[in-house]
Write a protein that holds these residues in place. Sequence first.
Motif, mmCIF file in Angstrom:
data_model
loop_
_atom_site.group_PDB
_atom_site.id
_atom_site.type_symbol
_atom_site.label_atom_id
_atom_site.label_comp_id
_atom_site.label_asym_id
_atom_site.label_seq_id
_atom_site.Cartn_x
_atom_site.Cartn_y
_atom_site.Cartn_z
ATOM 1 N N UNK A 17 9.707 43.999 11.784
ATOM 2 C CA UNK A 17 11.124 43.212 11.489
ATOM 3 C C UNK A 17 11.132 41.694 11.767
ATOM 4 N N UNK A 18 9.832 41.330 12.552
ATOM 5 C CA UNK A 18 9.882 39.809 12.859
ATOM 6 C C UNK A 18 8.547 39.252 12.716
ATOM 7 N N UNK A 19 8.287 38.175 12.378
ATOM 8 C CA UNK A 19 6.955 37.512 12.156
ATOM 9 C C UNK A 19 6.209 37.472 13.431
ATOM 10 N N UNK A 20 6.874 37.376 14.616
ATOM 11 C CA UNK A 20 6.079 37.093 15.731
ATOM 12 C C UNK A 20 6.931 37.928 17.077
ATOM 13 N N UNK A 21 6.266 38.366 18.195
ATOM 14 C CA UNK A 21 7.009 38.951 19.121
ATOM 15 C C UNK A 21 7.815 38.014 20.219
ATOM 16 N N UNK A 22 7.660 36.665 19.766
ATOM 17 C CA UNK A 22 8.538 35.734 20.517
ATOM 18 C C UNK A 22 7.974 35.204 21.935
ATOM 19 N N UNK A 23 8.427 34.398 22.496
ATOM 20 C CA UNK A 23 7.876 33.750 23.690
ATOM 21 C C UNK A 23 9.344 33.524 24.548
ATOM 22 N N UNK A 24 9.268 34.274 25.922
ATOM 23 C CA UNK A 24 8.289 34.970 26.571
ATOM 24 C C UNK A 24 8.493 36.570 25.933
ATOM 25 N N UNK A 25 7.480 37.463 26.029
ATOM 26 C CA UNK A 25 7.305 38.691 25.538
ATOM 27 C C UNK A 25 8.303 39.548 26.544
ATOM 28 N N UNK A 26 9.403 40.240 25.777
ATOM 29 C CA UNK A 26 10.219 41.120 26.704
ATOM 30 C C UNK A 26 10.113 42.519 26.560
ATOM 31 N N UNK A 27 10.109 43.043 27.999
ATOM 32 C CA UNK A 27 9.463 44.240 28.455
ATOM 33 C C UNK A 27 10.645 44.832 29.151
ATOM 34 N N UNK A 28 10.989 46.249 29.107
ATOM 35 C CA UNK A 28 11.876 46.739 30.222
ATOM 36 C C UNK A 28 10.792 47.794 31.011
ATOM 37 N N UNK A 29 11.266 48.064 32.057
ATOM 38 C CA UNK A 29 10.581 48.792 33.078
ATOM 39 C C UNK A 29 10.835 50.124 33.104
ATOM 40 N N UNK A 30 9.768 51.117 33.013
ATOM 41 C CA UNK A 30 9.488 52.524 32.770
ATOM 42 C C UNK A 30 10.420 53.321 34.160
ATOM 43 N N UNK A 31 10.981 54.309 33.592
ATOM 44 C CA UNK A 31 11.558 55.281 34.932
ATOM 45 C C UNK A 31 12.248 54.333 35.880
ATOM 46 N N UNK A 32 12.338 54.560 36.812
ATOM 47 C CA UNK A 32 13.293 54.113 38.052
ATOM 48 C C UNK A 32 12.608 52.774 38.474
ATOM 49 N N UNK A 33 11.569 52.233 38.020
ATOM 50 C CA UNK A 33 11.052 51.081 38.649
ATOM 51 C C UNK A 33 11.864 49.915 38.451
ATOM 52 N N UNK A 34 11.777 48.856 39.376
ATOM 53 C CA UNK A 34 12.699 47.878 39.077
ATOM 54 C C UNK A 34 11.815 46.675 38.544
ATOM 55 N N UNK A 35 12.628 46.038 37.910
ATOM 56 C CA UNK A 35 12.222 44.600 37.238
ATOM 57 C C UNK A 35 11.961 43.665 38.373
ATOM 58 N N UNK A 36 10.877 43.231 38.607
ATOM 59 C CA UNK A 36 10.513 42.151 39.312
ATOM 60 C C UNK A 36 10.414 40.549 38.768
ATOM 61 N N UNK A 37 10.742 39.656 39.590
ATOM 62 C CA UNK A 37 10.702 38.385 39.023
ATOM 63 C C UNK A 37 9.046 37.988 38.863
ATOM 64 N N UNK A 38 8.822 37.582 37.618
ATOM 65 C CA UNK A 38 7.311 37.214 37.556
ATOM 66 C C UNK A 38 7.439 35.607 37.559
ATOM 67 N N UNK A 39 6.428 34.957 38.101
ATOM 68 C CA UNK A 39 6.075 33.445 37.773
ATOM 69 C C UNK A 39 5.528 33.350 36.576
ATOM 70 N N UNK A 40 5.398 34.252 35.711
ATOM 71 C CA UNK A 40 4.760 33.954 34.231
ATOM 72 C C UNK A 40 5.873 33.442 33.193
#
Length: 197
Positions: free
Chosen positions: A88-111
């Motif tokens: 439904x979109x021509x590209x995945x965009x920048x940055x790439x958005x992901x959620x963490x699985x289970x109870x893992x906490x999202x951590x800040x990335x320098x990316x």
Amino acid sequence: MALPTSPPRATSGPHLLAPTLSAIPRTDLWPVAIRSAELHRGTLVRCGPGTRPVGWPETPRVRAHALAPWLTEQRIAVQRVAAWIWGAARDPGTPLHFAMRGSRRAFRTASRIVELHEFQFVPGDLVPLDQALVTSPLRTVFDLLRSPADFTRTDHVACRLLLGRAPDGAERLHERLRSAGRPFRAQALARLERCAG
């Protein structure tokens, strides 16, 4: 001379044109020089930020597979990335958005390439594509509507296309948005009205 007892193997036909999806090659694991040479030869083509063999059609599974370096087993494809995977979109965009699985906490990335989120999911929100997990089309619309970021024309088109796959999708999303938490609810409902109209 004895004649063969088994029928000859077919050398053409639709079953040979449809590859087995479990055998999608991990081109990201190839040495950079080989990947570059195969891109130059045309046996590999760009697929979002990754690559795919030219003979593999751009299906949701192949797109998810092309994201293997970023869509790890700890992550779930969400928002525009999921919209791209569903076509439904021509590209995945920048940055790439992901959620963490289970109870893992999202951590800040320098990316600048990846942005991680912590989302709560309910049954039916996630779809497995081989080893990858991606939000369902309706959950993808839900996340795009509730995003605090600007609602771009690309997001609008993606939502319309994904809503078109579910005859009662707009009504179901309207109910879910009304019962969701306050942040961005009014904005999301207004966006839904524009997309469904």
